[in-house]
Design a protein around this motif. Structure first.
Motif, PDB file in Angstrom:
ATOM      1  N   MET A   1      15.716  17.741 -12.834  1.00  0.00           N
ATOM      2  CA  MET A   1      16.307  18.710 -13.770  1.00  0.00           C
ATOM      3  C   MET A   1      16.793  19.950 -13.020  1.00  0.00           C
ATOM      4  O   MET A   1      17.869  20.493 -13.297  1.00  0.00           O
TER       5      MET A   1
ATOM      6  N   LEU B   1      15.522  11.742 -17.018  1.00  0.00           N
ATOM      7  CA  LEU B   1      15.029  11.154 -18.262  1.00  0.00           C
ATOM      8  C   LEU B   1      14.303   9.843 -18.025  1.00  0.00           C
ATOM      9  O   LEU B   1      13.391   9.508 -18.779  1.00  0.00           O
TER      10      LEU B   1
ATOM     11  N   ILE C   1      17.306  20.579 -22.861  1.00  0.00           N
ATOM     12  CA  ILE C   1      17.903  21.452 -21.834  1.00  0.00           C
ATOM     13  C   ILE C   1      19.237  20.873 -21.365  1.00  0.00           C
ATOM     14  O   ILE C   1      20.211  21.612 -21.151  1.00  0.00           O
TER      15      ILE C   1
ATOM     16  N   THR D   1       3.525  21.404 -17.169  1.00  0.00           N
ATOM     17  CA  THR D   1       3.274  19.973 -17.110  1.00  0.00           C
ATOM     18  C   THR D   1       2.307  19.569 -16.017  1.00  0.00           C
ATOM     19  O   THR D   1       1.659  18.536 -16.135  1.00  0.00           O
TER      20      THR D   1
ATOM     21  N   ILE E   1       7.664  16.116 -23.108  1.00  0.00           N
ATOM     22  CA  ILE E   1       8.341  16.857 -22.031  1.00  0.00           C
ATOM     23  C   ILE E   1       9.731  16.289 -21.790  1.00  0.00           C
ATOM     24  O   ILE E   1      10.696  17.016 -21.550  1.00  0.00           O
ATOM     25  N   LYS E   2       9.856  14.939 -21.906  1.00  0.00           N
ATOM     26  CA  LYS E   2      11.184  14.336 -21.757  1.00  0.00           C
ATOM     27  C   LYS E   2      12.118  14.825 -22.870  1.00  0.00           C
ATOM     28  O   LYS E   2      13.316  15.034 -22.659  1.00  0.00           O
ATOM     29  N   ILE E   3      11.572  15.012 -24.057  1.00  0.00           N
ATOM     30  CA  ILE E   3      12.409  15.500 -25.155  1.00  0.00           C
ATOM     31  C   ILE E   3      12.892  16.915 -24.857  1.00  0.00           C
ATOM     32  O   ILE E   3      14.059  17.257 -25.094  1.00  0.00           O
ATOM     33  N   VAL E   4      11.994  17.736 -24.301  1.00  0.00           N
ATOM     34  CA  VAL E   4      12.416  19.090 -23.923  1.00  0.00           C
ATOM     35  C   VAL E   4      13.499  19.035 -22.854  1.00  0.00           C
ATOM     36  O   VAL E   4      14.479  19.788 -22.895  1.00  0.00           O
ATOM     37  N   LEU E   5      13.346  18.097 -21.897  1.00  0.00           N
ATOM     38  CA  LEU E   5      14.376  17.965 -20.857  1.00  0.00           C
ATOM     39  C   LEU E   5      15.711  17.565 -21.470  1.00  0.00           C
ATOM     40  O   LEU E   5      16.767  18.061 -21.061  1.00  0.00           O
ATOM     41  N   GLY E   6      15.665  16.661 -22.469  1.00  0.00           N
ATOM     42  CA  GLY E   6      16.911  16.289 -23.142  1.00  0.00           C
ATOM     43  C   GLY E   6      17.560  17.473 -23.826  1.00  0.00           C
ATOM     44  O   GLY E   6      18.782  17.653 -23.778  1.00  0.00           O
TER      45      GLY E   6
ATOM     46  N   ILE F   1       6.442  12.730 -14.247  1.00  0.00           N
ATOM     47  CA  ILE F   1       6.973  13.921 -14.911  1.00  0.00           C
ATOM     48  C   ILE F   1       7.436  14.951 -13.889  1.00  0.00           C
ATOM     49  O   ILE F   1       8.478  15.573 -14.042  1.00  0.00           O
TER      50      ILE F   1
END
Lengths: 174, 115, 162
Positions: free
Chosen positions: A33, A21, B31, A71, B24-29, A26
């Motif tokens: 992740m 995060l 997940i 991305t 994209i960070k929101i999508v990672l959150g 990215i």
């Protein structure tokens, strides 16, 4: 011993998700992740759930491919600064309320490794004779609770249709 | 202790959704929250020194029922994981579409561009 | 460099060779997981996801044209519908034969345990779910990768205009 290993892996997962995060790049956050997902798969294996560990490994690979293909070569200058003050403050209040409620819920949970649902005994005792399936998880999802699987298939179908519909209009215009 | 760490993982995912600007960070959150919930459900069904809920020819059913972990949370999570992938694909499709329209992943800029 | 490769289809020769060597084994492993899902770890979901991964591997390694020859979009959509319909058709057959929706109508005796057919309709359900998951996940990946190519084409057009 099991508990210690799980705690260690969970701490690593938390570290990995924080990196994912907070990282400025990215691509590196997507890779972090992936590390989180594989550790989750290892935890599933330690928790005696081989079916789920197997699914989780493959799903994690597919998620990584989706995220990287979406991305990469986009968004070269990543936005790193936080949001405006008022929405951020409201979000903090929301997080705090969630924290209090969740802490209260966690305190009333049964101890780790003791809580087994009542219906589990029935499934474990009679699963083989009722359904003839040696894998009790399969006998639950496809015989005792097949409606659940039917609903899952419907949700999967709906999500896929949604994704395809969102992405298709442009292709026709070209 | 384990439950607390699992909740912390969920909390991090929620923080990512609430306080991040990049889509994209929101999508990672999202997940991460998905993973935390799945892990929590599996943790509930664990029994100390348990065995996997898969019978073998040599096992006695009674003894097996007394030592196996709970099969029902595993069945729930098995379907939830696959749905999670489909929902992630849906979210990424939305992000791709937004990027194509506005040329950025920054949600505050998206808000400024259109009312 | 990678952009050109992904548009024109395919990665380097090394990746292609390894992909050819490995793909059959992964495919067979996925089929094994589906068919023996009620006797060992695995089942429709795990097997279906692994089968989808085989097609995605071919798509990433060889590019769009090769995978369109093996599995056109129409065929993938047909397989997904087939999986869903097979699942429902077996459930309706069970309703017709035994009177209860989702009730296993193939009886299993204690002697037949741990055999391939011991699960009765569970085997058919596993195959149906595997077909559905495989075709669905493959379709979504295919659409996502296609869109990426189109987007890059748009960017090129915009650059040319400027």
């Amino acid at each position: 011993m099991t508990e210690t290993i799980i705690l260690f892996l969970l701490a690593l997962m938390i570290l990995g998700s924080l990196i994912a995060l907070e990282s400025k790049d990215i691509l590196s956050s997507v890779i972090a992740m992936g590390a989180v997902g594989f550790m989750l798969s290892a935890i599933f294996l330690i928790l005696r759930a081989p079916d789920i560990a197997m699914v989780q490994v493959v799903i994690e690979i597919l998620t990584l491919i989706i995220l990287i293909r979406a991305t990469i070569s986009r968004d070269v200058h990543t936005v790193t600064d936080t949001r405006d003050f008022l929405p951020l403050a409201l979000n903090m209040v929301l997080l705090f309320v969630f924290f209090i409620i969740a802490a209260e819920a966690i305190r009333n949970m049964p101890d780790f490794g003791t809580g087994l649902s009542k219906v589990a005994g029935h499934y474990l005792n009679r699963g083989l004779n009722d359904t003839g399936s040696a894998n009790i998880v399969t006998s639950v999802i496809l015989d005792y609770r097949a409606y659940d699987t039917l609903g899952e298939a419907t949700v999967l179908f709906a999500a896929l249709i949604g994704a395809i519909t969102i992405l298709r209009r442009k292709a026709k215009n070209d | 202790m384990i439950y607390t760490l699992c909740m912390a993982l969920f909390f991090i995912g929620l923080y990512g959704i609430c306080c991040k600007k990049n889509l994209i960070k929101i999508v990672l959150g999202f997940i991460i929250m998905d993973y935390a919930v799945n892990l929590f459900i599996i943790l509930i069904g664990y029994r100390k020194n348990g065995i996997a809920p898969i019978l073998d020819k040599t096992m006695d059913v009674k003894k097996f029922a007394l030592s196996s972990v709970d099969p029902m949370p595993q069945a729930m999570v098995l379907t939830a994981i696959v749905i999670g992938l489909a929902v992630t694909a849906l979210l990424v499709a939305l992000c791709v579409r937004i990027y194509e329209r506005y040329g950025t992943f920054d949600i505050t800029k998206i808000r400024k561009l259109r009312g | 460099m990678t952009e050109n490769n992904s548009v024109s289809g395919g990665m380097s020769e090394l990746v292609k060779t390894v992909c050819v060597a490995v793909e059959e084994f992964i495919f067979v492993f996925g089929c094994y997981l589906v068919i023996y899902g009620h006797l060992s770890p695995g089942g429709g979901f795990a097997g279906g996801v692994i089968l989808a991964a085989v097609f995605i591997l071919i798509m990433l390694a060889f590019g769009k044209e090769r995978i369109l020859k093996i599995m056109p979009r129409k065929r993938a959509a047909f397989i997904e519908s087939l999986g869903a319909l097979l699942f429902l058709a077996v459930a309706w057959a069970e309703l017709y034969i035994s009177g209860i929706f989702f009730r296993n109508f193939i009886p299993s005796s204690a002697a037949g345990h741990f055999k391939l057919m011991s699960g009765g309709t569970i085997l058919i359900y596993n195959i149906a779910i595997a077909l559905k998951v495989m075709a669905g996940l493959f379709l979504v990946f295919f659409v996502l990768s296609i869109t990426r190519v189109i987007l890059e084409g748009d960017k090129l057009k915009m650059v040319k205009k400027q």
